[in-house]
Structures are given as C-alpha cells and as structure tokens.
Design a protein around this motif. Structure first.
Motif, PDB file in Angstrom:
ATOM      1  N   GLN A 130       5.562   8.932 -15.069  1.00 36.33           N
ATOM      2  CA  GLN A 130       5.272   8.549 -13.692  1.00 36.33           C
ATOM      3  C   GLN A 130       4.247   9.446 -13.011  1.00 36.33           C
ATOM      4  N   ASP A 131       4.217  10.744 -13.333  1.00 31.04           N
ATOM      5  CA  ASP A 131       3.231  11.620 -12.696  1.00 31.04           C
ATOM      6  C   ASP A 131       1.813  11.192 -13.046  1.00 31.04           C
ATOM      7  N   ALA A 132       1.558  10.919 -14.312  1.00 29.43           N
ATOM      8  CA  ALA A 132       0.228  10.483 -14.739  1.00 29.43           C
ATOM      9  C   ALA A 132      -0.090   9.095 -14.185  1.00 29.43           C
ATOM     10  N   ILE A 133       0.893   8.233 -14.208  1.00 25.14           N
ATOM     11  CA  ILE A 133       0.711   6.871 -13.709  1.00 25.14           C
ATOM     12  C   ILE A 133       0.431   6.886 -12.210  1.00 25.14           C
ATOM     13  N   ALA A 134       1.076   7.777 -11.477  1.00 30.46           N
ATOM     14  CA  ALA A 134       0.906   7.845 -10.022  1.00 30.46           C
ATOM     15  C   ALA A 134      -0.549   8.075  -9.640  1.00 30.46           C
ATOM     16  N   GLY A 135      -1.242   8.933 -10.366  1.00 36.68           N
ATOM     17  CA  GLY A 135      -2.647   9.191 -10.068  1.00 36.68           C
ATOM     18  C   GLY A 135      -3.490   7.939 -10.193  1.00 36.68           C
ATOM     19  N   GLU A 136      -3.260   7.181 -11.255  1.00 39.70           N
ATOM     20  CA  GLU A 136      -4.023   5.947 -11.454  1.00 39.70           C
ATOM     21  C   GLU A 136      -3.657   4.903 -10.405  1.00 39.70           C
ATOM     22  N   LEU A 137      -2.384   4.813 -10.072  1.00 41.98           N
ATOM     23  CA  LEU A 137      -1.969   3.843  -9.054  1.00 41.98           C
ATOM     24  C   LEU A 137      -2.515   4.210  -7.674  1.00 41.98           C
ATOM     25  N   GLN A 138      -2.639   5.509  -7.403  1.00 38.59           N
ATOM     26  CA  GLN A 138      -3.250   5.933  -6.134  1.00 38.59           C
ATOM     27  C   GLN A 138      -4.701   5.443  -6.067  1.00 38.59           C
ATOM     28  N   ARG A 139      -5.428   5.540  -7.189  1.00 39.06           N
ATOM     29  CA  ARG A 139      -6.797   5.034  -7.236  1.00 39.06           C
ATOM     30  C   ARG A 139      -6.815   3.516  -7.025  1.00 39.06           C
ATOM     31  N   LEU A 140      -5.882   2.826  -7.653  1.00 40.66           N
ATOM     32  CA  LEU A 140      -5.793   1.372  -7.488  1.00 40.66           C
ATOM     33  C   LEU A 140      -5.576   1.003  -6.027  1.00 40.66           C
ATOM     34  N   LEU A 141      -4.749   1.763  -5.341  1.00 37.69           N
ATOM     35  CA  LEU A 141      -4.460   1.462  -3.938  1.00 37.69           C
ATOM     36  C   LEU A 141      -5.685   1.602  -3.038  1.00 37.69           C
TER      37      LEU A 141
ATOM     38  N   ARG B 205       0.817  -1.218   0.000  1.00 37.51           N
ATOM     39  CA  ARG B 205       0.000   0.000   0.000  1.00 37.51           C
ATOM     40  C   ARG B 205       0.850   1.267   0.000  1.00 37.51           C
ATOM     41  N   ASN B 206       2.026   1.162  -0.627  1.00 32.20           N
ATOM     42  CA  ASN B 206       2.964   2.289  -0.699  1.00 32.20           C
ATOM     43  C   ASN B 206       3.139   2.675  -2.164  1.00 32.20           C
ATOM     44  N   ILE B 207       2.698   3.868  -2.521  1.00 31.23           N
ATOM     45  CA  ILE B 207       2.773   4.328  -3.914  1.00 31.23           C
ATOM     46  C   ILE B 207       4.195   4.335  -4.440  1.00 31.23           C
ATOM     47  N   ASP B 208       5.167   4.677  -3.601  1.00 30.72           N
ATOM     48  CA  ASP B 208       6.559   4.713  -4.051  1.00 30.72           C
ATOM     49  C   ASP B 208       7.056   3.331  -4.461  1.00 30.72           C
ATOM     50  N   ASN B 209       6.592   2.290  -3.775  1.00 29.84           N
ATOM     51  CA  ASN B 209       6.972   0.925  -4.154  1.00 29.84           C
ATOM     52  C   ASN B 209       6.435   0.577  -5.537  1.00 29.84           C
ATOM     53  N   LEU B 210       5.221   1.014  -5.832  1.00 34.65           N
ATOM     54  CA  LEU B 210       4.647   0.763  -7.161  1.00 34.65           C
ATOM     55  C   LEU B 210       5.375   1.563  -8.237  1.00 34.65           C
ATOM     56  N   LEU B 211       5.582   2.849  -7.989  1.00 31.21           N
ATOM     57  CA  LEU B 211       6.222   3.706  -8.997  1.00 31.21           C
ATOM     58  C   LEU B 211       7.647   3.269  -9.303  1.00 31.21           C
ATOM     59  N   ALA B 212       8.324   2.663  -8.343  1.00 35.65           N
ATOM     60  CA  ALA B 212       9.700   2.205  -8.549  1.00 35.65           C
ATOM     61  C   ALA B 212       9.784   1.120  -9.622  1.00 35.65           C
ATOM     62  N   LEU B 213       8.647   0.535  -9.985  1.00 39.35           N
ATOM     63  CA  LEU B 213       8.622  -0.518 -10.995  1.00 39.35           C
ATOM     64  C   LEU B 213       8.479   0.025 -12.416  1.00 39.35           C
ATOM     65  N   TYR B 214       8.320   1.344 -12.568  1.00 38.07           N
ATOM     66  CA  TYR B 214       8.071   1.973 -13.871  1.00 38.07           C
ATOM     67  C   TYR B 214       9.224   2.877 -14.276  1.00 38.07           C
ATOM     68  N   GLU B 215       9.559   2.862 -15.581  1.00 38.59           N
ATOM     69  CA  GLU B 215      10.477   3.866 -16.109  1.00 38.59           C
ATOM     70  C   GLU B 215       9.811   5.240 -16.000  1.00 38.59           C
ATOM     71  N   MET B 216      10.616   6.283 -16.003  1.00 34.21           N
ATOM     72  CA  MET B 216      10.086   7.649 -15.846  1.00 34.21           C
ATOM     73  C   MET B 216       9.046   8.001 -16.910  1.00 34.21           C
ATOM     74  N   ASP B 217       9.224   7.526 -18.141  1.00 30.02           N
ATOM     75  CA  ASP B 217       8.295   7.860 -19.226  1.00 30.02           C
ATOM     76  C   ASP B 217       7.467   6.653 -19.676  1.00 30.02           C
ATOM     77  N   ALA B 218       7.225   5.735 -18.754  1.00 24.87           N
ATOM     78  CA  ALA B 218       6.455   4.526 -19.066  1.00 24.87           C
ATOM     79  C   ALA B 218       5.026   4.876 -19.481  1.00 24.87           C
ATOM     80  N   VAL B 219       4.360   3.901 -20.073  1.00 26.19           N
ATOM     81  CA  VAL B 219       2.969   4.037 -20.509  1.00 26.19           C
ATOM     82  C   VAL B 219       2.131   3.020 -19.748  1.00 26.19           C
ATOM     83  N   LEU B 220       0.974   3.478 -19.251  1.00 29.32           N
ATOM     84  CA  LEU B 220       0.038   2.600 -18.550  1.00 29.32           C
ATOM     85  C   LEU B 220      -1.335   2.737 -19.189  1.00 29.32           C
ATOM     86  N   ARG B 221      -1.961   1.598 -19.458  1.00 27.69           N
ATOM     87  CA  ARG B 221      -3.373   1.531 -19.839  1.00 27.69           C
ATOM     88  C   ARG B 221      -4.052   0.619 -18.834  1.00 27.69           C
ATOM     89  N   VAL B 222      -5.243   1.007 -18.413  1.00 26.04           N
ATOM     90  CA  VAL B 222      -5.912   0.220 -17.380  1.00 26.04           C
ATOM     91  C   VAL B 222      -7.168  -0.498 -17.865  1.00 26.04           C
TER      92      VAL B 222
END
Length: 127
Positions: A47-58, A20-37
């Motif tokens: 990572q900034d855009a991805i962080a918002g979606e991962l926060q929702r996932l958490l 339940r730690n966002i930093d642990n999740l973000l550490a798995l992504y390159e800075m300019d990675a792409v996420l589709r959900v």
C-alpha cells in the motif's frame, strides 16, 4: 467503499477516484497488493508504494467511469476486466483504457485487489 461482490470493484474504484480521497482508493487494496500502471515490468508492491501512484492519479482531471467487462469468480478469488475512462467537464476524454485485476474475498466478506494492472487488458498483442 465496501465491496461485497467482486463485480462491484471497478465501479467502486471509479467512485473512490471521484471522491478524490486517497484513503477511499487504498481501502480497495490488500496491504501487500501489486499495482502496474502501464506496459512496463515495473510493479508497485504494498500500500505504501501504491499510495504514491494513486496520489499521482488523483491529480488527473476529470470524472472516472469504470465498467466491468467480465468477472470470473472461483471461490474466494475473481478475475476482472474493466473498461474505464476519465472525462473532462466538456465531455472530452482525458484518458481511457482497459484493466485486468485479481481480487480476493477478505475474512469480513469484502473484496480487495490483490493484483491491479490498470492497462493490462489494453496492451498490444505480443507476436
């Protein structure tokens, strides 16, 4: 959450989610990675855009498991497919799916997501 083999990515993602730690999740992504959900054409880039979606996932209840279905590695890139689920404390399934991902070996030998499609392997066939 250090991933030294690409086939470890999916288990590492589940562990990071369960922490339940966002930093642990973000550490798995390159800075300019792409996420589709989902099945839409909407991509979250960086990572900034991805962080918002991962926060929702958490915010989703349950404990995640994610099992690697296959890993095809070629040099510094690998294609992955995983089957994942979120289970409530009573054992009921909260959510499940199959993902498709592309990961890349970093200069320090670890692996990170370049493209992560959380539902990519579970989408219906296009006819």
């Amino acid at each position: 959450m250090t991933v030294t083999e690409p086939a470890q990515m999916n288990e590492a993602f589940a562990q990071a989610f369960n922490s339940r730690n966002i930093d642990n999740l973000l550490a798995l992504y390159e800075m300019d990675a792409v996420l589709r959900v989902d099945g839409s054409e909407r991509s979250l880039i960086g990572q900034d855009a991805i962080a918002g979606e991962l926060q929702r996932l958490l915010q989703a209840p349950g404990t995640m498991t994610s099992r690697n279905n296959f890993c095809v590695q070629h040099g510094d890139v690998a294609l992955l497919r995983a089957d994942w689920e979120l289970r409530a404390q009573d054992g009921s399934i909260v959510a499940s799916g199959s993902s498709a991902e592309l990961v890349r070996r970093q200069s320090d030998g670890t692996w990170r997501y370049v493209i992560d499609h959380a539902a990519g392997a579970a989408l219906p066939r296009v006819i």
